[in-house]
Design an enzyme around this catalytic site. Structure first.
Site, PDB file in Angstrom:
ATOM      1  N   LEU A 173       1.014  -1.142   0.000  1.00  0.00           N
ATOM      2  CA  LEU A 173      -0.012  -0.035   0.034  1.00  0.00           C
ATOM      3  C   LEU A 173       0.892   1.106  -0.031  1.00  0.00           C
ATOM      4  O   LEU A 173       1.858   1.165   0.496  1.00  0.00           O
ATOM      5  CB  LEU A 173      -1.071  -0.129   1.179  1.00  0.00           C
ATOM      6  CG  LEU A 173      -0.587   0.052   2.618  1.00  0.00           C
ATOM      7  CD1 LEU A 173       0.138   1.374   3.056  1.00  0.00           C
ATOM      8  CD2 LEU A 173      -1.504  -0.346   3.568  1.00  0.00           C
ATOM      9  N   ARG A 174       0.341   2.554  -0.623  1.00  0.00           N
ATOM     10  CA  ARG A 174       1.146   3.527  -0.361  1.00  0.00           C
ATOM     11  C   ARG A 174       0.204   4.457   0.347  1.00  0.00           C
ATOM     12  O   ARG A 174      -1.058   4.424   0.640  1.00  0.00           O
ATOM     13  CB  ARG A 174       0.859   4.327  -2.039  1.00  0.00           C
ATOM     14  CG  ARG A 174       1.494   3.632  -2.992  1.00  0.00           C
ATOM     15  CD  ARG A 174       0.969   4.201  -4.296  1.00  0.00           C
ATOM     16  NE  ARG A 174      -0.518   3.909  -4.617  1.00  0.00           N
ATOM     17  CZ  ARG A 174      -1.324   4.265  -5.395  1.00  0.00           C
ATOM     18  NH1 ARG A 174      -0.878   5.102  -6.531  1.00  0.00           N
ATOM     19  NH2 ARG A 174      -2.611   4.013  -5.634  1.00  0.00           N
ATOM     20  N   GLU A 175       0.957   5.335   1.355  1.00  0.00           N
ATOM     21  CA  GLU A 175       0.100   6.157   2.158  1.00  0.00           C
ATOM     22  C   GLU A 175      -0.721   7.217   1.314  1.00  0.00           C
ATOM     23  O   GLU A 175      -0.183   7.641   0.270  1.00  0.00           O
ATOM     24  CB  GLU A 175       1.218   6.909   3.025  1.00  0.00           C
ATOM     25  CG  GLU A 175       1.939   5.969   4.103  1.00  0.00           C
ATOM     26  CD  GLU A 175       2.808   6.411   5.057  1.00  0.00           C
ATOM     27  OE1 GLU A 175       2.999   7.847   5.139  1.00  0.00           O
ATOM     28  OE2 GLU A 175       3.698   5.869   5.574  1.00  0.00           O
ATOM     29  N   GLY A 289      11.188  10.401  -0.812  1.00  0.00           N
ATOM     30  CA  GLY A 289      11.234  10.046   0.905  1.00  0.00           C
ATOM     31  C   GLY A 289      10.366   9.238   1.392  1.00  0.00           C
ATOM     32  O   GLY A 289       9.893   8.439   0.700  1.00  0.00           O
ATOM     33  N   CYS A 292       9.322   4.260   3.493  1.00  0.00           N
ATOM     34  CA  CYS A 292       9.727   3.001   3.200  1.00  0.00           C
ATOM     35  C   CYS A 292      10.929   3.067   1.937  1.00  0.00           C
ATOM     36  O   CYS A 292      11.743   2.498   2.319  1.00  0.00           O
ATOM     37  CB  CYS A 292       8.469   2.382   2.353  1.00  0.00           C
ATOM     38  SG  CYS A 292       7.095   1.893   3.418  1.00  0.00           S
TER      39      CYS A 292
HETATM   40  P1  NAD Z   1       4.318   2.388  12.158  1.00  0.00           P
HETATM   41  O1  NAD Z   1       5.431   2.937  12.942  1.00  0.00           O
HETATM   42  O2  NAD Z   1       3.332   3.537  11.564  1.00  0.00           O
HETATM   43  O3  NAD Z   1       3.546   1.651  13.103  1.00  0.00           O
HETATM   44  C1  NAD Z   1       3.945   0.733  13.941  1.00  0.00           C
HETATM   45  C2  NAD Z   1       3.295   0.421  15.219  1.00  0.00           C
HETATM   46  O4  NAD Z   1       3.476  -0.667  16.049  1.00  0.00           O
HETATM   47  C3  NAD Z   1       3.015   1.640  16.076  1.00  0.00           C
HETATM   48  O5  NAD Z   1       1.668   1.851  16.369  1.00  0.00           O
HETATM   49  C4  NAD Z   1       3.478   0.931  17.475  1.00  0.00           C
HETATM   50  O6  NAD Z   1       3.151   1.497  18.381  1.00  0.00           O
HETATM   51  C5  NAD Z   1       3.419  -0.477  17.484  1.00  0.00           C
HETATM   52  N1  NAD Z   1       4.197  -1.538  18.263  1.00  0.00           N
HETATM   53  C6  NAD Z   1       5.414  -1.353  18.360  1.00  0.00           C
HETATM   54  N2  NAD Z   1       5.857  -2.134  19.375  1.00  0.00           N
HETATM   55  C7  NAD Z   1       4.841  -3.076  19.422  1.00  0.00           C
HETATM   56  C8  NAD Z   1       4.656  -3.941  20.123  1.00  0.00           C
HETATM   57  N3  NAD Z   1       5.815  -4.764  20.812  1.00  0.00           N
HETATM   58  N4  NAD Z   1       3.399  -4.710  20.513  1.00  0.00           N
HETATM   59  C9  NAD Z   1       2.258  -3.945  19.616  1.00  0.00           C
HETATM   60  N5  NAD Z   1       2.397  -2.733  19.034  1.00  0.00           N
HETATM   61  C10 NAD Z   1       3.522  -2.355  18.761  1.00  0.00           C
HETATM   62  O7  NAD Z   1       4.767   1.592  11.068  1.00  0.00           O
HETATM   63  P2  NAD Z   1       4.085   1.407   9.480  1.00  0.00           P
HETATM   64  O8  NAD Z   1       4.367   2.557   8.772  1.00  0.00           O
HETATM   65  O9  NAD Z   1       2.765   0.948   9.746  1.00  0.00           O
HETATM   66  O10 NAD Z   1       4.968   0.118   9.153  1.00  0.00           O
HETATM   67  C11 NAD Z   1       4.928  -1.280   9.583  1.00  0.00           C
HETATM   68  C12 NAD Z   1       5.654  -2.107   8.773  1.00  0.00           C
HETATM   69  O11 NAD Z   1       5.207  -2.079   7.437  1.00  0.00           O
HETATM   70  C13 NAD Z   1       7.125  -1.750   8.633  1.00  0.00           C
HETATM   71  O12 NAD Z   1       8.003  -2.890   8.601  1.00  0.00           O
HETATM   72  C14 NAD Z   1       7.300  -1.071   7.198  1.00  0.00           C
HETATM   73  O13 NAD Z   1       8.452  -1.115   6.450  1.00  0.00           O
HETATM   74  C15 NAD Z   1       6.128  -1.900   6.266  1.00  0.00           C
HETATM   75  N6  NAD Z   1       5.379  -1.123   5.550  1.00  0.00           N
HETATM   76  C16 NAD Z   1       5.059   0.088   5.721  1.00  0.00           C
HETATM   77  C17 NAD Z   1       4.182   0.938   4.687  1.00  0.00           C
HETATM   78  C18 NAD Z   1       3.845   2.530   4.800  1.00  0.00           C
HETATM   79  O14 NAD Z   1       3.564   2.939   3.861  1.00  0.00           O
HETATM   80  N7  NAD Z   1       3.945   2.860   5.943  1.00  0.00           N
HETATM   81  C19 NAD Z   1       3.917   0.383   3.315  1.00  0.00           C
HETATM   82  C20 NAD Z   1       4.400  -1.123   3.131  1.00  0.00           C
HETATM   83  C21 NAD Z   1       5.071  -1.653   4.356  1.00  0.00           C
HETATM   84  C1  UDX Z   2       5.875   3.268  -1.381  1.00  0.00           C
HETATM   85  C2  UDX Z   2       5.482   2.271  -2.349  1.00  0.00           C
HETATM   86  O1  UDX Z   2       4.850   2.968  -3.384  1.00  0.00           O
HETATM   87  C3  UDX Z   2       4.398   1.279  -1.793  1.00  0.00           C
HETATM   88  O2  UDX Z   2       4.075   0.276  -2.675  1.00  0.00           O
HETATM   89  C4  UDX Z   2       5.099   0.525  -0.445  1.00  0.00           C
HETATM   90  O3  UDX Z   2       4.224  -0.206   0.108  1.00  0.00           O
HETATM   91  C5  UDX Z   2       5.345   1.640   0.581  1.00  0.00           C
HETATM   92  O4  UDX Z   2       6.483   2.712  -0.206  1.00  0.00           O
HETATM   93  P1  UDX Z   2       4.777   5.554  -0.148  1.00  0.00           P
HETATM   94  O5  UDX Z   2       5.937   5.766   0.318  1.00  0.00           O
HETATM   95  O6  UDX Z   2       3.549   5.481   0.559  1.00  0.00           O
HETATM   96  O7  UDX Z   2       4.719   4.023  -0.938  1.00  0.00           O
HETATM   97  O8  UDX Z   2       4.696   6.608  -1.430  1.00  0.00           O
HETATM   98  P2  UDX Z   2       4.965   6.682  -2.986  1.00  0.00           P
HETATM   99  O9  UDX Z   2       3.744   7.370  -3.564  1.00  0.00           O
HETATM  100  O10 UDX Z   2       5.672   5.420  -3.593  1.00  0.00           O
HETATM  101  O11 UDX Z   2       6.276   7.847  -3.050  1.00  0.00           O
HETATM  102  C6  UDX Z   2       7.463   7.771  -2.397  1.00  0.00           C
HETATM  103  C7  UDX Z   2       8.144   8.746  -2.533  1.00  0.00           C
HETATM  104  O12 UDX Z   2       8.660   8.979  -3.950  1.00  0.00           O
HETATM  105  C8  UDX Z   2       7.474  10.177  -2.154  1.00  0.00           C
HETATM  106  O13 UDX Z   2       8.429  11.105  -1.779  1.00  0.00           O
HETATM  107  C9  UDX Z   2       7.140  10.686  -3.665  1.00  0.00           C
HETATM  108  O14 UDX Z   2       7.094  12.041  -3.647  1.00  0.00           O
HETATM  109  C10 UDX Z   2       8.135  10.284  -4.265  1.00  0.00           C
HETATM  110  N1  UDX Z   2       7.859   9.987  -5.869  1.00  0.00           N
HETATM  111  C11 UDX Z   2       6.909   9.256  -6.299  1.00  0.00           C
HETATM  112  C12 UDX Z   2       8.560  11.049  -6.872  1.00  0.00           C
HETATM  113  O15 UDX Z   2       9.436  11.702  -6.455  1.00  0.00           O
HETATM  114  N2  UDX Z   2       8.192  10.744  -8.171  1.00  0.00           N
HETATM  115  C13 UDX Z   2       7.330   9.907  -8.664  1.00  0.00           C
HETATM  116  O16 UDX Z   2       6.834   9.716  -9.889  1.00  0.00           O
HETATM  117  C14 UDX Z   2       6.616   8.974  -7.541  1.00  0.00           C
END
Ligand code: NAD
Ligand code: UDX
Length: 462
Positions: A173-175, A289, A292
């Site tokens: 997923l993308r944020e 940035g 991820c």
């Molecule tokens: P996050 O920091 O937003 O959330 C992590 C959560 O885990 C926090 O709420 C924290 O309080 C909780 N936590 C930590 N230790 C804990 C414990 N012992 N028990 C229960 N809860 C606990 O992290 P995130 O951005 O959701 O990322 C989670 C994972 O998914 C990472 O490995 C990341 O690389 C991966 N990921 C993130 C994204 C993204 O877009 N953020 C996308 C794909 C994959």
């Molecule tokens: C990324 C991956 O897309 C997603 O699949 C993974 O699960 C988590 O990491 P995210 O970091 O939420 O998702 O955002 P994304 O839309 O990928 O953008 C990442 C960065 O790249 C941002 O800083 C964005 O501004 C930059 N970006 C993206 C560019 O500079 N140019 C582009 O064309 C696309």
């Protein structure tokens, strides 16, 4: 199905809420009491479009609960997701301590019955087997404790070792579009060697695979790719590394465009129409940035290093990005010459639009460098200005609207392409500024409109 999600951040909360929305019974566990309190009241601790609505309807239907008690979650779930953070260490490796704590915690609380333990966190390759080992350690701790407590309770322990399997289910997923992405994935990857566990995962995702909750229900089923554990873990890193490299590539071409007088927006369109290249992720700007890309590319470089291989292309993608993060600074120096004593306003702070996430946001580098050179920095960001969240921010005055931001500035830098930045009153803003310079770090604005509004417009590679 009964699901437990441990760690309710950007990934865990979206996963838990979406699984509850499609009819599963979900317990979300987080060790942050404040977050759990907020979520129980139906509020999302993060800004993510559509998430609060899904949470609230799941709470009303009784499909979701929130707790700090891992034992309640483990005992409820037949599928247990680990979705805690894996932030970067200064060395570039992932900090896996949270995954370790949760895996041990699961083991210490297993109470019989077959469970699938799912790694949704992005974890170093090989973590599937490591998690299995940690769960076994947790079980051993539990046995020791119970043994110390007395023979009677020891009898209650079943033979856990054969009662669980570990699956890698990386998240893509993308944020900013996390809920949409969860209901409309390009693919679902399931890594593991237990057919029973993979079948349960397929059953869990069936409504999504069948597009019952998709925005376009006529699309073919979502492809489900079953792999071994390590390949699934590698797919996650390789996907992020590829996308980050694609952006570094277009940024490099943009920098050459700047020198030869070509327009990167036209170049990106021209190459993106080639179906082998594709038009997505060719948006040049001030670099990638977020939580991820930076950490995952560095972690993959580090893993390669651990195995005696230098990942030269990935290292280049990182260094191109590091340089790109400073491109706005160079352009400011070209336009204003001396930055000491000047005031620079940033339009946007978050690493991308539609999120409140500031992790590894290019804005943070820019603020630091501008401060170092003696410039005053102000910023306006639709979400950060509204929520007052300042985590990770220093050296910047956060204004409440774009016109206040412009007032007295020598230059503006568009850092994040928030949709609302397309309809600001730029003519009014230009009049409020000491020098009306606009560095468009995302090539988001129309150059001619900006010039008509009174700005000296400077994009990236156009
Ligand atoms: P996050 O920091 O937003 O959330 C992590 C959560 O885990 C926090 O709420 C924290 O309080 C909780 N936590 C930590 N230790 C804990 C414990 N012992 N028990 C229960 N809860 C606990 O992290 P995130 O951005 O959701 O990322 C989670 C994972 O998914 C990472 O490995 C990341 O690389 C991966 N990921 C993130 C994204 C993204 O877009 N953020 C996308 C794909 C994959
Ligand atoms: C990324 C991956 O897309 C997603 O699949 C993974 O699960 C988590 O990491 P995210 O970091 O939420 O998702 O955002 P994304 O839309 O990928 O953008 C990442 C960065 O790249 C941002 O800083 C964005 O501004 C930059 N970006 C993206 C560019 O500079 N140019 C582009 O064309 C696309």
């Amino acid at each position: 199905m009964r699901v437990c999600v441990i760690g309710t951040g950007y990934v865990g909360l979206v996963t838990g809420a979406c699984l509850a929305h499609i009819g599963h019974s979900v317990i979300c566990v987080d060790n942050n009491e404040e977050k759990v309190k907020l979520m129980k009241s139906g509020q999302s601790p993060i800004f993510e479009p559509g998430l609060s609505e899904i949470m609230q309807s799941a709470i009303q239907s009784g499909n979701i609960e929130f707790t700090t008690d891992i034992s309640a979650g483990v005992s409820h779930g037949e599928i247990l997701f680990i979705a805690v953070g894996t932030p970067p260490l200064p060395t570039g490796e992932s900090d896996t301590r949270y995954v370790e704590a949760v895996a041990r915690g699961i083991g210490a609380n297993l109470d019989g019955g077959y469970k699938v333990i799912v790694n949704k966190s992005t974890v170093p390759i090989g973590s599937g087997d490591w998690v299995r080992m940690l769960v076994m350690d947790g079980i051993a701790e539990q046995k020791t404790l119970v043994t110390a407590g007395g023979a009677a309770s020891q009898e209650k322990l079943p033979e856990y070792a054969s009662e669980f399997d570990v699956v890698s289910n990386p998240e893509f997923l993308r944020e900013g579009s996390a809920v949409y992405d969860t209901f409309n994935p390009d693919r679902i990857v399931l890594g593991g060697n237990s057919p029973r566990a993979i079948d349960m995962m397929k059953e869990l995702y069936a409504p999504i695979v069948e597009r019952n909750f998709a925005s376009d229900k006529s699309l073919p089923q979502v492809p489900v790719l079953a792999t071994d554990l390590s390949s699934a873990e590698m797919i996650k890193y390789a996907a992020n590394a590829f996308l980050a490299t694609k952006i570094s590539f277009i940024n490099e071409v943009a920098n050459i465009c700047d020198r030869v007088g070509a327009d990167i927006t036209q170049v990106a369109k021209g190459i993106g129409l080639d179906s082998r290249i594709g038009s997505k992720f060719l948006q040049a700007g001030i670099g990638w940035g977020g939580s991820c890309f930076p950490k995952d590319v560095s972690a993959l470089v580090h893993t390669a290093d651990d195995y005696g291989y230098e990942a030269q292309l990935l290292k280049a993608a990182v260094s191109v990005n590091e340089r790109q993060r400073l491109i706005a600074l160079e352009k400011l120096q070209q336009a204003l010459k001396i930055l000491k004593g000047k005031t620079v306003g940033l339009l946007g702070l978050t690493f991308k639009p539609d999120t409140d996430d500031l992790r590894d946001a290019p804005a943070l580098n820019l603020i630091e460098q501008l401060n170092r050179l003696g410039a005053k920095v102000k910023a306006y960001d639709p979400i950060i200005s509204q929520t007052g969240m300042r985590h990770g921010l220093s050296g910047v005055l956060v204004e409440t609207d774009a016109e206040r931001l412009a007032d007295g500035c020598d230059a503006l830098v568009l850092v994040t392409e928030w949709e609302q930045f397309s309809n600001l009153d730029y003519a009014k803003m230009a009049k409020l500024m000491s020098h009306a310079v606009m560095i468009d770090g995302r090539n988001f604005l129309d150059p001619e409109t900006m010039v008509r509004a009174g700005f000296q417009y400077i994009g990236v590679g156009r």
